[in-house]
Design a protein around this motif. Sequence first.
Motif, PDB file in Angstrom:
ATOM      1  N   TYR A   1       0.836  -1.209   0.000  1.00 11.63           N
ATOM      2  CA  TYR A   1       0.000   0.000   0.000  1.00 11.63           C
ATOM      3  C   TYR A   1       0.868   1.256   0.000  1.00 11.63           C
ATOM      4  CZ  TYR A   1      -3.244   3.575   1.667  1.00 11.63           C
ATOM      5  OH  TYR A   1      -3.995   4.702   1.786  1.00 11.63           O
ATOM      6  N   VAL A   2       1.901   1.278   0.842  1.00 13.96           N
ATOM      7  CA  VAL A   2       2.796   2.436   0.906  1.00 13.96           C
ATOM      8  C   VAL A   2       3.528   2.621  -0.408  1.00 13.96           C
ATOM      9  CG1 VAL A   2       4.864   3.359   2.015  1.00 13.96           C
ATOM     10  CG2 VAL A   2       3.079   2.320   3.412  1.00 13.96           C
ATOM     11  N   ALA A   3       4.047   1.528  -0.976  1.00  9.97           N
ATOM     12  CA  ALA A   3       4.783   1.605  -2.236  1.00  9.97           C
ATOM     13  C   ALA A   3       3.890   2.122  -3.362  1.00  9.97           C
ATOM     14  CB  ALA A   3       5.343   0.229  -2.600  1.00  9.97           C
ATOM     15  N   THR A   4       2.653   1.628  -3.403  1.00 14.77           N
ATOM     16  CA  THR A   4       1.709   2.073  -4.426  1.00 14.77           C
ATOM     17  C   THR A   4       1.393   3.563  -4.266  1.00 14.77           C
ATOM     18  OG1 THR A   4       0.712  -0.134  -4.459  1.00 14.77           O
ATOM     19  CG2 THR A   4      -0.552   1.638  -5.465  1.00 14.77           C
ATOM     20  N   SER A   5       1.191   3.982  -3.022  1.00 17.32           N
ATOM     21  CA  SER A   5       0.876   5.390  -2.756  1.00 17.32           C
ATOM     22  C   SER A   5       2.013   6.306  -3.194  1.00 17.32           C
ATOM     23  CB  SER A   5       0.593   5.597  -1.260  1.00 17.32           C
ATOM     24  OG  SER A   5      -0.495   4.809  -0.844  1.00 17.32           O
ATOM     25  N   ILE A   6       3.253   5.894  -2.881  1.00 17.56           N
ATOM     26  CA  ILE A   6       4.417   6.694  -3.273  1.00 17.56           C
ATOM     27  C   ILE A   6       4.523   6.788  -4.790  1.00 17.56           C
ATOM     28  CG2 ILE A   6       6.950   6.754  -3.273  1.00 17.56           C
ATOM     29  CD1 ILE A   6       6.832   5.531  -0.446  1.00 17.56           C
TER      30      ILE A   6
ATOM     31  N   ILE B   1       2.115   6.573  -6.981  1.00 15.30           N
ATOM     32  CA  ILE B   1       1.053   7.454  -7.492  1.00 15.30           C
ATOM     33  C   ILE B   1       1.433   8.920  -7.291  1.00 15.30           C
ATOM     34  CG2 ILE B   1      -1.332   8.205  -7.102  1.00 15.30           C
ATOM     35  CD1 ILE B   1      -1.995   5.261  -6.506  1.00 15.30           C
ATOM     36  N   LEU B   2       1.972   9.229  -6.090  1.00 16.39           N
ATOM     37  CA  LEU B   2       2.363  10.607  -5.794  1.00 16.39           C
ATOM     38  C   LEU B   2       3.468  11.097  -6.728  1.00 16.39           C
ATOM     39  CD1 LEU B   2       2.323  10.577  -1.882  1.00 16.39           C
ATOM     40  CD2 LEU B   2       0.752  11.792  -3.400  1.00 16.39           C
ATOM     41  N   ILE B   3       4.340  10.177  -7.155  1.00 19.71           N
ATOM     42  CA  ILE B   3       5.427  10.553  -8.063  1.00 19.71           C
ATOM     43  C   ILE B   3       4.900  10.748  -9.484  1.00 19.71           C
ATOM     44  CG2 ILE B   3       7.544   9.706  -9.185  1.00 19.71           C
ATOM     45  CD1 ILE B   3       8.210   8.309  -6.513  1.00 19.71           C
ATOM     46  N   LEU B   4       4.001   9.853  -9.896  1.00 14.80           N
ATOM     47  CA  LEU B   4       3.528   9.875 -11.281  1.00 14.80           C
ATOM     48  C   LEU B   4       2.497  10.961 -11.556  1.00 14.80           C
ATOM     49  CD1 LEU B   4       3.246   6.052 -12.035  1.00 14.80           C
ATOM     50  CD2 LEU B   4       5.011   7.638 -12.808  1.00 14.80           C
ATOM     51  N   LEU B   5       1.720  11.352 -10.562  1.00 11.72           N
ATOM     52  CA  LEU B   5       0.674  12.354 -10.785  1.00 11.72           C
ATOM     53  C   LEU B   5       1.234  13.688 -11.294  1.00 11.72           C
ATOM     54  CD1 LEU B   5      -2.019  11.905  -7.973  1.00 11.72           C
ATOM     55  CD2 LEU B   5      -2.352  11.802 -10.445  1.00 11.72           C
TER      56      LEU B   5
ATOM     57  N   VAL C   1       3.964  14.213 -12.893  1.00  8.15           N
ATOM     58  CA  VAL C   1       4.476  13.976 -14.244  1.00  8.15           C
ATOM     59  C   VAL C   1       3.327  13.984 -15.244  1.00  8.15           C
ATOM     60  CG1 VAL C   1       5.659  12.330 -15.747  1.00  8.15           C
ATOM     61  CG2 VAL C   1       6.455  12.677 -13.394  1.00  8.15           C
ATOM     62  N   PHE C   2       2.236  13.316 -14.882  1.00 11.04           N
ATOM     63  CA  PHE C   2       1.066  13.230 -15.757  1.00 11.04           C
ATOM     64  C   PHE C   2       0.491  14.620 -16.047  1.00 11.04           C
ATOM     65  CE2 PHE C   2      -2.689  11.629 -17.669  1.00 11.04           C
ATOM     66  CZ  PHE C   2      -3.746  12.356 -17.167  1.00 11.04           C
ATOM     67  N   TYR C   3       0.297  15.407 -14.975  1.00  6.62           N
ATOM     68  CA  TYR C   3      -0.285  16.741 -15.163  1.00  6.62           C
ATOM     69  C   TYR C   3       0.659  17.676 -15.917  1.00  6.62           C
ATOM     70  CZ  TYR C   3      -4.285  15.630 -12.230  1.00  6.62           C
ATOM     71  OH  TYR C   3      -5.436  15.072 -11.746  1.00  6.62           O
ATOM     72  N   THR C   4       1.957  17.480 -15.718  1.00  2.50           N
ATOM     73  CA  THR C   4       2.937  18.275 -16.466  1.00  2.50           C
ATOM     74  C   THR C   4       2.841  17.984 -17.959  1.00  2.50           C
ATOM     75  OG1 THR C   4       4.447  18.284 -14.564  1.00  2.50           O
ATOM     76  CG2 THR C   4       5.387  18.819 -16.736  1.00  2.50           C
ATOM     77  N   LEU C   5       2.704  16.690 -18.297  1.00  5.08           N
ATOM     78  CA  LEU C   5       2.582  16.295 -19.708  1.00  5.08           C
ATOM     79  C   LEU C   5       1.292  16.843 -20.310  1.00  5.08           C
ATOM     80  CD1 LEU C   5       3.845  12.596 -19.520  1.00  5.08           C
ATOM     81  CD2 LEU C   5       5.010  14.531 -20.551  1.00  5.08           C
ATOM     82  N   VAL C   6       0.198  16.773 -19.538  1.00  5.48           N
ATOM     83  CA  VAL C   6      -1.077  17.310 -20.016  1.00  5.48           C
ATOM     84  C   VAL C   6      -0.964  18.803 -20.268  1.00  5.48           C
ATOM     85  CG1 VAL C   6      -3.481  17.748 -19.368  1.00  5.48           C
ATOM     86  CG2 VAL C   6      -2.473  15.514 -18.946  1.00  5.48           C
ATOM     87  N   TYR C   7      -0.323  19.507 -19.343  1.00  3.65           N
ATOM     88  CA  TYR C   7      -0.147  20.960 -19.472  1.00  3.65           C
ATOM     89  C   TYR C   7       0.675  21.320 -20.719  1.00  3.65           C
ATOM     90  CZ  TYR C   7       1.668  25.624 -18.475  1.00  3.65           C
ATOM     91  OH  TYR C   7       2.030  26.935 -18.550  1.00  3.65           O
TER      92      TYR C   7
END
Length: 204
Positions: free
Chosen positions: A181-186, A188-192, A194-200
Amino acid sequence: EVHCSRERSRAAWRIIDTYLHPFLHRAKYQLPTHCRLHPSNDIFREQEEHKIHFDINEWRCGYCKKSFVKEEYLEQHFDNRHYNLLNVSHGKCLADLCGALHCDYVLNSQSRKTKCNPLAASRNLHLCEEIADNCFPLSTRSPVATHLHEFFLRQFCDAHNCSRKRKYFPRGGQKGSNILYVATSIMILILLPVFYTLVYLYKR
């Protein structure tokens, strides 16, 4: 006199709590009271729940609030002063199930590469299957009980085998679930960001 190991009973409970209870909670399954893994069938359960650990060197009795510098002193106090609170009925010793639950594997973490004894493995397998039949009875025809019966065989019983490589608790447990759970959360926090930067950048 109680002929039941408190240490091994505690190890058995830790195993049940780590490698079984999370899956029971997820399935919303209540162990029947006649199941030997049920909390009421642990002679020391109430006393264990009345241990208050304030600090490294401070353990307090939940019954009379007396303090001790070590857990073992508190346990001696339980034996001397609160013995009458133990449920000494037959079949209440959780340590008796240690063979089926792999207590030695957990307790002897430094010497786990022990030679497998076929006779002991067969005896422990039989006890393990008895627990599965008792706690998750197939006679109820409940899909949840059937699923957990199969799960218990894979999680605990399959390792009682000398003919192939043994794998203990293959379905994992509470600790493993928390790490995932912790690994998955980390991640997601790292990728989000990046995702919004690419969208922008794409929109620009």
